[in-house]
Motif scaffolding. Structure first.
Motif, short mmCIF file in Angstrom:
data_model
loop_
_atom_site.label_atom_id
_atom_site.label_comp_id
_atom_site.label_asym_id
_atom_site.label_seq_id
_atom_site.Cartn_x
_atom_site.Cartn_y
_atom_site.Cartn_z
N THR A 187 1.83 0.57 3.23
CA THR A 187 3.15 0.00 3.53
C THR A 187 4.27 1.02 3.33
N ASN A 188 3.92 2.19 2.79
CA ASN A 188 4.90 3.24 2.55
C ASN A 188 5.16 4.00 3.85
N GLU A 189 6.40 4.22 4.20
CA GLU A 189 6.72 4.88 5.46
C GLU A 189 6.15 6.29 5.55
N GLY A 190 6.24 7.02 4.45
CA GLY A 190 5.78 8.42 4.44
C GLY A 190 4.29 8.57 4.68
N THR A 191 3.52 7.53 4.37
CA THR A 191 2.06 7.62 4.52
C THR A 191 1.68 7.91 5.97
N SER A 192 2.44 7.35 6.90
CA SER A 192 2.10 7.53 8.32
C SER A 192 2.38 8.95 8.79
N SER B 205 3.46 8.47 -2.33
CA SER B 205 2.87 7.62 -1.30
C SER B 205 1.66 6.84 -1.80
N SER C 282 -3.72 6.34 5.62
CA SER C 282 -3.33 4.93 5.67
C SER C 282 -4.49 4.00 5.35
N ASN D 143 12.20 14.30 1.13
CA ASN D 143 11.16 13.48 1.74
C ASN D 143 10.34 12.77 0.65
N THR E 12 12.19 2.32 -3.15
CA THR E 12 12.23 3.30 -2.06
C THR E 12 13.63 3.44 -1.47
N THR E 13 14.52 2.53 -1.87
CA THR E 13 15.84 2.55 -1.25
C THR E 13 16.75 3.61 -1.84
N ASP F 171 9.04 9.88 -0.01
CA ASP F 171 7.86 9.02 0.15
C ASP F 171 6.69 9.71 0.82
#
Lengths: 207, 142
Positions: free
Chosen positions: A64-69, B99, A56, B93, B133-134, B95
């Motif tokens: 800001t990408n959800e997958g990064t977390s 990423s 991150s 999966n 991303t949607t 994203d």
């Protein structure tokens, strides 16, 4: 005559240097505050706190990408591995040999053993650097013969011209070293055999 | 005040400190309005020897040098040899791989070549493209 003029030039040069540097010495008294920016200690070396940043915060992943977390921070994965001076700042070969990591040799079979080929290749190098010892064993613990032969290295003595310039530019050893394996700043890892041939450096003897 | 502090901390975050060997592949993602995938080489190296991907699966030793696309991955080539829900998690999966910051060019991060020649410049045109991303593409194709 020539000698005199040279001496004269030297005197002029030294005087000029004194004049140029003098203001620097005096100005330091005026601003007692520590100077930042270019005058920081070890300007070219990233501090340890900046190594192995979490995704991150690493500048490449989009925070800001959800997958990064969801991604594993490198420090968490590396915490039990022996440290190194460059690259990922962990010693991959030691980690593998000590069993601290157990990377599969086969995609689906976790028990498949690596086919290790034990042959050291000594490359005599120009200049004063110690000769290079290339250990096949440590490479075949990770790689297949076909990864290097014959595309990158012709498997024949004297057939491969290798220079540090090529390696720095990502060719020959530089296909991996300097990209994913330890970079050339670890000189002595490869240049490990004394020129007189009376004994290789201890590193090459470790098995 | 809090906002000012937050902005200050952002200011001091180094621009690119990604892990050594992180591979960004941006052959098609930007054009397709998707974030570019970041391949964490170190993460995979803990789990697999180099030989598995670079000899058995045919990944060339070159960032962007492999013609990878989602169809091939779904059909079990390249990443799809493991990322199939059996050995590793499957392509839904999106994203987790996709990423990277939009506009990040193809590169091996922190490589010696990059240190010598400088990091490749981000493409300004593509950077503006908003990642979609949607509607994850792989699911549609299933």
């Amino acid at each position: 005559m020539k000698l005199i003029s040279l001496k004269w030039k030297a005197v002029v040069g030294v005087t000029a240097m004194v004049f140029v540097t003098t203001p620097l010495f005096f100005s330091s008294a005026e601003d007692a505050k520590p100077v930042g920016g270019v005058n920081t200690f070890n300007r070219l070396m990233a501090p340890k706190s900046e190594r192995n940043q979490p995704p991150s915060n690493d500048g490449i992943h989009d925070p800001t990408n959800e997958g990064t977390s969801l991604l594993l921070p490198p420090k968490e994965a590396f915490k039990d591995m022996p440290p190194a001076q460059a690259g990922n700042f962990v010693d991959w070969v030691q980690s593998l040999q000590k069993g601290l990591i157990k990377p599969r040799y086969d995609r689906s079979n976790p028990n498949e053993e690596a086919v290790v080929f034990d042959l050291d290749i000594v490359r005599e190098v120009k200049g004063t650097m110690p000769d290079v010892v290339y250990p096949h064993d440590r490479h075949t613990q990770w790689l297949d013969c076909s990864n290097c032969h014959p595309d990158i290295f012709i498997p024949e003595k004297g057939k491969n011209q290798i220079s540090m310039a090529q390696i720095l530019m990502g060719q020959k050893c530089g296909v991996c070293h300097g990209k994913v394996a330890f970079p050339v700043s670890d000189c002595r890892k490869c240049h490990s055999k004394k020129k007189d041939g009376k004994g290789a450096a201890t590193d090459t003897k470790k098995k | 005040m809090v906002l000012a502090l937050f902005l200050l901390t952002l200011e001091f975050v180094p621009s690119a400190t990604a892990e050594y060997g992180d591979v960004v592949i941006n052959n098609q993602s930007d054009k397709a309005g998707m974030r570019p995938p970041v391949f964490p080489h170190w993460f995979h190296r803990i789990r697999f020897r180099c030989k598995v991907c670079h000899a058995d699966l045919g990944f060339k030793f070159q960032a962007g040098g492999n013609q990878i696309n989602m169809l091939k991955i779904i059909d079990g080539e390249f990443c799809g040899a493991c990322h199939n829900g059996e050995i590793a998690w499957s392509v839904e999966n999106c994203d987790v791989c996709h990423s990277g910051k939009p506009g990040t060019p193809t590169q091996v991060h922190g490589s010696t070549v990059q240190k010598l020649l400088g990091a490749p410049a981000p493409k300004p045109d593509n950077a503006a493209a908003k990642p979609d991303t949607t509607s994850p593409k792989p699911d549609k194709k299933k």
